[in-house]
Design a protein around this motif. Structure first.
Motif, PDB file in Angstrom:
ATOM      1  N   GLN A 112    -111.072 -34.605 -51.716  1.00  0.00           N
ATOM      2  CA  GLN A 112    -109.991 -33.896 -52.404  1.00  0.00           C
ATOM      3  C   GLN A 112    -108.633 -34.313 -51.850  1.00  0.00           C
ATOM      4  O   GLN A 112    -107.677 -34.529 -52.605  1.00  0.00           O
ATOM      5  N   ARG A 113    -108.552 -34.436 -50.540  1.00  0.00           N
ATOM      6  CA  ARG A 113    -107.303 -34.877 -49.923  1.00  0.00           C
ATOM      7  C   ARG A 113    -106.974 -36.314 -50.322  1.00  0.00           C
ATOM      8  O   ARG A 113    -105.805 -36.655 -50.558  1.00  0.00           O
ATOM      9  N   LEU A 114    -107.984 -37.157 -50.403  1.00  0.00           N
ATOM     10  CA  LEU A 114    -107.771 -38.540 -50.838  1.00  0.00           C
ATOM     11  C   LEU A 114    -107.240 -38.594 -52.266  1.00  0.00           C
ATOM     12  O   LEU A 114    -106.301 -39.344 -52.562  1.00  0.00           O
ATOM     13  N   ALA A 115    -107.827 -37.821 -53.152  1.00  0.00           N
ATOM     14  CA  ALA A 115    -107.389 -37.819 -54.549  1.00  0.00           C
ATOM     15  C   ALA A 115    -105.926 -37.407 -54.647  1.00  0.00           C
ATOM     16  O   ALA A 115    -105.141 -38.019 -55.390  1.00  0.00           O
ATOM     17  N   GLU A 116    -105.542 -36.390 -53.895  1.00  0.00           N
ATOM     18  CA  GLU A 116    -104.146 -35.926 -53.924  1.00  0.00           C
ATOM     19  C   GLU A 116    -103.206 -36.977 -53.341  1.00  0.00           C
ATOM     20  O   GLU A 116    -102.111 -37.215 -53.868  1.00  0.00           O
ATOM     21  N   SER A 117    -103.638 -37.633 -52.261  1.00  0.00           N
ATOM     22  CA  SER A 117    -102.789 -38.626 -51.617  1.00  0.00           C
ATOM     23  C   SER A 117    -102.553 -39.828 -52.508  1.00  0.00           C
ATOM     24  O   SER A 117    -101.415 -40.325 -52.632  1.00  0.00           O
ATOM     25  N   TYR A 118    -103.606 -40.305 -53.184  1.00  0.00           N
ATOM     26  CA  TYR A 118    -103.424 -41.470 -54.055  1.00  0.00           C
ATOM     27  C   TYR A 118    -102.696 -41.114 -55.341  1.00  0.00           C
ATOM     28  O   TYR A 118    -102.028 -41.977 -55.939  1.00  0.00           O
ATOM     29  N   ALA A 119    -102.778 -39.871 -55.758  1.00  0.00           N
ATOM     30  CA  ALA A 119    -101.969 -39.445 -56.900  1.00  0.00           C
ATOM     31  C   ALA A 119    -100.488 -39.512 -56.545  1.00  0.00           C
ATOM     32  O   ALA A 119     -99.656 -39.949 -57.367  1.00  0.00           O
ATOM     33  N   ARG A 120    -100.136 -39.102 -55.321  1.00  0.00           N
ATOM     34  CA  ARG A 120     -98.735 -39.193 -54.887  1.00  0.00           C
ATOM     35  C   ARG A 120     -98.305 -40.646 -54.749  1.00  0.00           C
ATOM     36  O   ARG A 120     -97.191 -41.020 -55.150  1.00  0.00           O
ATOM     37  N   LEU A 121     -99.168 -41.477 -54.178  1.00  0.00           N
ATOM     38  CA  LEU A 121     -98.824 -42.885 -53.995  1.00  0.00           C
ATOM     39  C   LEU A 121     -98.588 -43.571 -55.337  1.00  0.00           C
ATOM     40  O   LEU A 121     -97.712 -44.436 -55.456  1.00  0.00           O
ATOM     41  N   SER A 122     -99.325 -43.176 -56.348  1.00  0.00           N
ATOM     42  CA  SER A 122     -99.192 -43.784 -57.672  1.00  0.00           C
ATOM     43  C   SER A 122     -97.849 -43.474 -58.325  1.00  0.00           C
ATOM     44  O   SER A 122     -97.484 -44.122 -59.315  1.00  0.00           O
ATOM     45  N   GLN A 123     -97.130 -42.503 -57.774  1.00  0.00           N
ATOM     46  CA  GLN A 123     -95.807 -42.170 -58.296  1.00  0.00           C
ATOM     47  C   GLN A 123     -94.694 -42.976 -57.630  1.00  0.00           C
ATOM     48  O   GLN A 123     -93.536 -42.912 -58.055  1.00  0.00           O
ATOM     49  N   LYS A 124     -95.036 -43.725 -56.607  1.00  0.00           N
ATOM     50  CA  LYS A 124     -94.038 -44.549 -55.920  1.00  0.00           C
ATOM     51  C   LYS A 124     -93.670 -45.750 -56.790  1.00  0.00           C
ATOM     52  O   LYS A 124     -94.310 -46.047 -57.796  1.00  0.00           O
ATOM     53  N   SER A 125     -92.618 -46.469 -56.367  1.00  0.00           N
ATOM     54  CA  SER A 125     -92.217 -47.666 -57.102  1.00  0.00           C
ATOM     55  C   SER A 125     -93.331 -48.692 -57.070  1.00  0.00           C
ATOM     56  O   SER A 125     -94.159 -48.716 -56.146  1.00  0.00           O
ATOM     57  N   LEU A 126     -93.344 -49.560 -58.064  1.00  0.00           N
ATOM     58  CA  LEU A 126     -94.375 -50.588 -58.113  1.00  0.00           C
ATOM     59  C   LEU A 126     -94.267 -51.520 -56.911  1.00  0.00           C
ATOM     60  O   LEU A 126     -95.290 -51.963 -56.369  1.00  0.00           O
ATOM     61  N   ARG A 127     -93.060 -51.796 -56.460  1.00  0.00           N
ATOM     62  CA  ARG A 127     -92.909 -52.655 -55.278  1.00  0.00           C
ATOM     63  C   ARG A 127     -93.565 -52.018 -54.055  1.00  0.00           C
ATOM     64  O   ARG A 127     -94.251 -52.700 -53.284  1.00  0.00           O
ATOM     65  N   THR A 128     -93.364 -50.712 -53.880  1.00  0.00           N
ATOM     66  CA  THR A 128     -93.993 -50.011 -52.763  1.00  0.00           C
ATOM     67  C   THR A 128     -95.508 -50.074 -52.873  1.00  0.00           C
ATOM     68  O   THR A 128     -96.217 -50.312 -51.888  1.00  0.00           O
TER      69      THR A 128
END
Length: 302
Positions: A112-128
């Motif tokens: 569950q923590r992984l799913a939330e973390s990668y959801a946040r990461l997916s909102q970062k810029s494409l370069r990031t």
């Protein structure tokens, strides 16, 4: 914002092959699959827990980058990368379901923590995101050399199903080791974001792997005594010792994963697999052998 002066370099293999991950894990698989070593078993189990969240994210960001890249050879490599990663995470998911069913339902909280973390990461810029990908794949190159070259020490007597699965995964990680780096260089190429991505991608995945490891060790009541805690720390330090130099080299401004030679065992495995009849289950590695050769007679050196 594709980098205009990007020039494609040939990759280290002639082709990135998308192979079926034909592993049938036994229903009664023991999560302590390295004999008498729950610490090493749970370290790799914790890393396995990350894969069904990490690898779909890698695929999604790579697919997004395709809309900004026109180099046909790189686009072909990116499709091969996504094809391999798609099969990797599905097999990890099957393994993870068995780990949870066979004694460790507490790992659901880590997922569950992984799913939330990668959801946040997916909102970062494409370069990031692409810098993260390039950083993680640089660490993975260190993992491939560690697991393949030290396979007998790591997996002697271990479950042939799980050991064979991890080693095949590493073979394919070696095949596509240039793709995330090339994608970042074609899209941006700036050094500082890539350097930050080295730490971002590596620490993020390893941290969650260790969280999974300690979640399972807590369930086993193996964290209350100093000698048990030292057993866990010893496995983590060994991982850092073997993988760390690849990260340090990756921080060099002129770093290119093509500079890292592929292990011979990986080349022998590829040659042997090419002879496997279509649809046949992958032969398992003999983990009782002191050399743990490739499981294909035609792929072994004379």
């Amino acid at each position: 914002m594709a980098k205009r002066d990007y020039t494609y370099e040939p990759k280290c293999v002639d082709e990135i092959i998308v192979r079926p991950f034909a592993f049938e894990f036994p229903d009664d698989l023991d999560p302590i699959w390295v004999p008498d070593n729950p610490f090493r078993s749970h370290l790799f189990n914790g890393l396995s827990i990350t894969m069904p969240y990490l690898e779909p994210y890698l695929m999604k960001s790579t697919k997004q980058a395709m809309t900004h890249i026109s180099e046909p050879e790189l686009l072909k490599d990116m499709r091969g990368f996504n094809g391999q990663e798609g099969l990797h995470y599905q097999c990890h998911r099957r393994l993870n379901e068995l780990l949870k069913a066979n004694g460790y339902p507490e790992l659901v909280a880590v997922e569950q923590r992984l799913a939330e973390s990668y959801a946040r990461l997916s909102q970062k810029s494409l370069r990031t995101q692409l810098a993260y990908n390039a950083g993680f794949e640089t660490m993975t190159n260190g993992f491939t050399h560690w697991l393949i070259n030290k396979r007998a020490r790591l997996f002697r007597g271990a479950s042939p199903h799980v050991a064979s699965f991890w080693l095949m995964h590493m073979v394919e990680e070696t095949e596509h080791k240039t793709v995330a780096f090339d994608t970042y260089m074609a899209y941006s190429g700036k050094y500082l974001p890539r350097a930050f991505g080295m730490f971002h991608g590596s620490v993020h995945v390893v941290w969650f792997g260790i969280v999974g490891m300690f979640t399972a060790l807590k369930k086993d009541k193996l964290l209350s005594r100093p000698r048990h805690l030292m057993g866990a720390i010893r496995e983590i330090v060994s991982m850092i010792f073997h993988v760390g130099p690849y990260l340090l080299r990756g921080l060099l401004p002129w770093h290119n994963p093509r500079c890292e030679d592929d292990p011979k065992w990986m080349k022998d495995w590829r040659a042997g697999h090419a002879t496997l009849p279509t649809g046949e289950l992958l032969p398992l590695i003999d983990t009782n052998s002191p050399e743990m050769p490739v499981p294909f007679a035609s792929g072994r050196p004379d």
